[in-house]
Design an enzyme around this catalytic site. Sequence first.
Site, PDB file in Angstrom:
ATOM      1  N   ASP A  45     -11.781  -3.794 -17.880  1.00  0.00           N
ATOM      2  CA  ASP A  45     -12.150  -4.805 -18.872  1.00  0.00           C
ATOM      3  C   ASP A  45     -10.881  -5.349 -19.510  1.00  0.00           C
ATOM      4  O   ASP A  45     -10.229  -4.676 -20.296  1.00  0.00           O
ATOM      5  CB  ASP A  45     -13.067  -4.165 -19.935  1.00  0.00           C
ATOM      6  CG  ASP A  45     -13.488  -5.147 -21.012  1.00  0.00           C
ATOM      7  OD1 ASP A  45     -13.049  -6.310 -20.974  1.00  0.00           O
ATOM      8  OD2 ASP A  45     -14.262  -4.748 -21.901  1.00  0.00           O
ATOM      9  N   HIS A  67       0.812  -1.224   0.000  1.00  0.00           N
ATOM     10  CA  HIS A  67       0.000   0.000   0.000  1.00  0.00           C
ATOM     11  C   HIS A  67       0.844   1.272   0.000  1.00  0.00           C
ATOM     12  O   HIS A  67       0.357   2.342  -0.379  1.00  0.00           O
ATOM     13  CB  HIS A  67      -0.938  -0.014   1.209  1.00  0.00           C
ATOM     14  CG  HIS A  67      -2.169   0.813   1.047  1.00  0.00           C
ATOM     15  ND1 HIS A  67      -2.282   1.865   0.158  1.00  0.00           N
ATOM     16  CD2 HIS A  67      -3.380   0.761   1.689  1.00  0.00           C
ATOM     17  CE1 HIS A  67      -3.479   2.409   0.249  1.00  0.00           C
ATOM     18  NE2 HIS A  67      -4.163   1.745   1.165  1.00  0.00           N
TER      19      HIS A  67
END
Length: 453
Positions: free
Chosen positions: A381, A165
């Site tokens: 996608d 992170h």
Amino acid sequence: MSTSSCYKVMRRSPELITPAKPTPCGYKLLSDIDDQQSLRFQLPMIQFYSKNEGVMGKDVDPVSVIRVALAKTLVFYYPFAGRLREGAGGKLMVECSGEGVLFVEADADVALEHFGDPVMPPFPCYQQLLFDVPGSSGILDCPIILMQVTRFKCGGFTLALRLNHTMCDVAGIVQFMTALSEIARGADAPSVPPVWQRELLNARDSLRVTYTHHEYDEPIGTEGPIIPFEILEHRYFFFGPAEIRALRRYLPYNLTKCSTFEVLTASLWRCRTIALHVDPEEDVRVICLVNARGSFDPPLPNGYYGNTFAFPVAIAKAKNITSNHSLEYAVKLIKKAKADVTEEYMRSVADLMVMKNRPHFTLHNTFLVSNVTRTGFGDVDLGWGKAVYTGLLPVMASFYVPFKNKKGENGILVPICLPNFMMDTFARELDSMLQNNEELATEVTLPYIKSSL
């Protein structure tokens, strides 16, 4: 197959995916927002994709496509292929060594329907879908990204990812994943070129803390047992239009236009405080992760993928959050905490990090929430259409993710983490609020427990 049962996953040996072309070497410093102690952990997330020919056509292997696209994407995001090192004073930097990110190829003996209709957590044996490769989960000297692609018998698959992170926030990883998806579908380069420039969020030469950052307070009066991880339970709650309307009915007219995030967070804070049975005179906190990207003038460059969020905190006595008329009070506190986050606030945090050795935010009696419903993660996608589910795997924070239920209603799915013997109390209190009972059930029979939750 029941989602309560586990399944078998066959994994190939983990491999390191390196950039497809030579990339620059050397060291890049993280910002003073990136390398605070609060962000020194691994953030796991997952996307489920159904069998869909999309732009790929029939019988194209997602593992092969993603593996090749990942190598090409790392040419642009080459710091991800390096390793984090620690310098003087705990300062983090990435050594751009080109060593690569960890990649795991796997096959599961179940179909996508094993995970529900619609697909939703909790996911049985989720550790099988994001295998913790031994020696890979440290902050320093380890791969910065671990990615696993798991095929299902039906032709669907998951892409699970674990990110250090300190390198970026959710918006940053969505930018990286979007680049990956564009290249997987045939692009030569990302539509948004990545920008490092972490010095933009460094501390000032003349350090000055201009805000009172209670999120980094040193807690007092926290003696008592820490609740062990083994008895923690994650449960997921769906909030559609009807549920949000029910919660808004507790607010006076002047607050009915508050955001969905504010009324939902205030309600969950109340239920959680009751479930934990906190001493009425003790402080309880809610930290709302706020994306500060839009607060900078001049704006941060388009393509900047470092951490750009703050941890503003709302604090109240437990008795003021659990009372029958507490929601208005809690919403006002949350609104103020969010409004505090400005460019100067972020500069003040960066200066504080350097002055106080990058402290961790206070965990005691703290409810940590983050709204990721608008990050665009679900729009990634890879060539098989949009994911049927996108979210984070179990962590201590409650990440609000977009979700469509069986009725086709769009709403928000919220994970709650509590000791298993307190979760039913939380659920009962929440149900009472959603049922619009005039008298909310607040009787708690659990013993008073001090914890870091």
